[in-house]
Design an enzyme around this catalytic site. Structure first.
Site, mmCIF file in Angstrom:
data_model
loop_
_atom_site.group_PDB
_atom_site.id
_atom_site.type_symbol
_atom_site.label_atom_id
_atom_site.label_comp_id
_atom_site.label_asym_id
_atom_site.label_seq_id
_atom_site.Cartn_x
_atom_site.Cartn_y
_atom_site.Cartn_z
ATOM 1 C CG MET A 185 -57.284 40.590 -8.159
ATOM 2 S SD MET A 185 -57.387 38.839 -7.702
ATOM 3 C CE MET A 185 -55.922 38.671 -6.218
ATOM 4 C CE LYS A 186 -54.397 41.816 -15.906
ATOM 5 N NZ LYS A 186 -55.256 42.020 -17.334
ATOM 6 C CG HIS A 219 -53.351 37.668 -14.223
ATOM 7 N ND1 HIS A 219 -52.361 37.113 -14.719
ATOM 8 C CD2 HIS A 219 -54.104 38.485 -15.087
ATOM 9 C CE1 HIS A 219 -52.355 37.802 -16.062
ATOM 10 N NE2 HIS A 219 -53.254 38.506 -16.093
ATOM 11 C CG ASN A 267 -48.578 38.737 -17.331
ATOM 12 O OD1 ASN A 267 -48.497 37.655 -17.767
ATOM 13 N ND2 ASN A 267 -49.456 39.548 -17.916
ATOM 14 C CD GLU A 268 -48.234 39.328 -21.527
ATOM 15 O OE1 GLU A 268 -48.285 40.602 -22.015
ATOM 16 O OE2 GLU A 268 -49.459 38.981 -21.602
ATOM 17 C CD GLU A 378 -53.491 35.463 -19.544
ATOM 18 O OE1 GLU A 378 -53.750 35.872 -20.351
ATOM 19 O OE2 GLU A 378 -52.547 35.926 -19.010
ATOM 20 C CD1 TRP A 425 -58.416 36.237 -21.221
ATOM 21 C CD2 TRP A 425 -57.850 35.166 -19.396
ATOM 22 N NE1 TRP A 425 -57.931 37.136 -20.555
ATOM 23 C CE2 TRP A 425 -57.488 36.513 -19.315
ATOM 24 C CE3 TRP A 425 -57.480 34.537 -18.238
ATOM 25 C CZ2 TRP A 425 -56.949 37.342 -17.938
ATOM 26 C CZ3 TRP A 425 -56.722 34.939 -17.258
ATOM 27 C CH2 TRP A 425 -56.456 36.407 -17.089
#
Ligand code: 9MR
Length: 469
Positions: A185-186, A219, A267-268, A378, A425
């Site tokens: 789903m990225k 995610h 994310n990140e 995760e 994860w």
């Protein structure tokens, strides 16, 4: 309670009339029909917890009767042994049934090669009490659901694991109440060009969750490691680039509105020195890009009528890297003051020595203090980060168990309003991203999860369960 229902139709009267015909009547018929009459099924008798007697009225000249018994009124699947069971008599005892369950039967008559249509259908409910659905308390979600303040127990999944009846499917339905796509789903698998999408794998994951009453966490909408080639090679202006990102976020949030409960929007976004990570998004859209992405996600959800969608910021190593933690919380603070964020994802790619309980609590409590939900998003716990063991030793397995127990306890102690999900994860050690990971500089093998290569429960699984006590 015994309920016996007879479905009587016009056929009943027709058959009775036929049976009541006297010989004289038959003789008087100009052309006596040789056609076999359709049998009339009558109510069941001798109903018990696990059997009943099916009955029907004999048909003149019939040699056999073919009896079907099913648990559904459409007879789409017959009970084993009762699919056109051949009987000579006008009754047969059906055995091996479950208590307090509905069964259906019907009959055909046969003479040589001639077989009639099906009779009327009789419904029977066996006596007794249906067994309680056994909710095994050694299943993670069962134990988590029984807590005073329950939370989702999640797992990262891949679409090819979700085949009905596979080992993953069975373990997932027994143990987990939430799923996150590990990569499907990225942006790079979904976005195949400007405004064009491949939803196949992502839809499979979301539908699986929706069909099975399992929460779905999305995610991740924007991640520097998942930018598709067409977008990283984008040759338009920066404003056009921003419009592409907006279109992507809007279309994906709209596509899954009402189907996923939450999204990691960005994310990140912070690097390991505590600075804004120098991503293509920062370069082309400037430091406000994070706020814009959350606004676009929120707007798309609201426009689709999904006002419950939860928006998360997700990052790693914030418990041990304090400059990074500070930077993450300055971003989160800012989003919160604009009412654009609902929760923080703490990835927790931990190891058996680190972070400490206090480090984790300090980190997580910063989200609690802001009134945000906490997603341990995760979780995995390495035991061989220094490549000093060649198999999972007893001592290391026990240390890992304690670390799993510790983080579950920390999570479970959170106030109700701050709980969301604790997601592991992956399933099996040998399918984890960690062994030999170049991202992590992980030099050797590792055993970071709850199930071993054979899908057997590890001590870490017991640790997780003990953390729920
Ligand atoms: O575990 C994921 C791996 O299977 C994928 O190949 C990779 C790239 O999509 O992403 C991994 O998951 C990452 C997660 O999405 C974000 N945090 C770090 C995770 C491990 O790299």
């Amino acid at each position: 309670m015994r309920i016996i229902k007879i479905e009587m139709g016009i056929a009943f009267f027709l058959v009775l009339t036929l049976l009541n015909c006297s010989e004289d009547d038959n003789k008087n018929s100009p052309e006596p029909s040789t056609k076999l009459a359709i049998p009339f099924a009558s109510i069941a008798s001798n109903v018990t917890d696990d059997s009943f007697q099916a009955n029907w009225v004999l048909v003149p000249e019939a040699e056999n009767y073919l009896v079907d018994v099913s648990t559904d009124s459409d007879f789409s699947v017959m009970l084993t042994g009762y699919d056109a069971l051949i009987v000579q008599d006008n009754a047969v005892t059906i055995t091996g049934l479950s208590p307090a369950s509905n069964y259906y039967y019907r009959v055909r008559a046969q003479k040589g090669t001639e077989i009639t249509n099906n009779s009327n259908v009789i419904t029977v409910t066996t006596t007794g009490v249906a067994p309680e659905e056994s909710e095994d308390p050694t299943f993670l979600k069962v134990k988590a659901n029984a807590l005073e303040n329950p939370f989702f127990v999640g797992v990262a999944v891949k679409s090819n694991q979700l085949t009905e009846g596979s080992a993953y499917d069975v373990v997932l339905k027994n143990e987990f109440s939430s799923i996150t796509a590990e990569y499907e789903m990225k942006m790079d698998p979904i976005s195949t060009g400007s405004g064009s999408y491949n939803w196949e794998a992502a839809d499979k994951i979301v539908n699986y969750g929706n069909d099975n009453g399992i929460n779905v966490h999305g995610h991740a909408l924007v991640w520097h490691n998942a930018v598709p080639d067409w977008l990283s090679d984008f040759s338009g202006t920066d404003a056009e680039f921003a419009l592409e990102v907006k279109k992507y976020i809007t279309d994906v949030v709209t596509h899954y509105a009402g189907k996923v409960s939450s999204w990691d929007v960005v994310n990140e976004a912070v690097d390991d020195n505590g600075n804004m990570r120098n991503t293509i998004f920062l370069q082309k859209m400037g430091p406000d890009y994070i706020k814009d992405c959350y606004q676009w996600a929120r707007d798309a959800a609201n426009a689709a009528g999904d006002t419950d969608l939860l928006l998360f910021y997700n990052d790693y190593a914030t418990s041990t890297n304090i400059p990074k933690q500070d930077k993450v919380f300055s971003i989160v603070d800012n989003l919160k003051s604009n009412n654009l964020i609902d929760g923080v994802g703490f990835q927790m790619h931990n190891n058996y020595l680190s972070p400490t309980k206090e480090q984790i609590e300090t980190d997580i409590n910063r989200a609690v203090a802001l009134g945000l939900k906490v997603h341990v998003s995760e979780l995995d716990i390495q035991v061989n980060q220094n490549n000093d063991i060649s198999y999972l030793t007893e001592e290391r397995a026990l240390a890992q168990k304690e670390k799993y127990k510790e983080i579950v306890k920390i999570y479970n102690a959170l106030p109700k309003a701050n709980k969301y999900a604790l997601t592991v994860w992956g399933f099996k050690d040998n399918e984890s991203w960690i062994p030999y990971s170049t991202d992590l500089n992980h030099p050797g093998n590792d055993w970071p999860l709850l199930y071993n290569n054979k899908f057997e429960l590890k001590k870490s699984h017991t640790g997780f369960l003990e953390g729920l006590e």
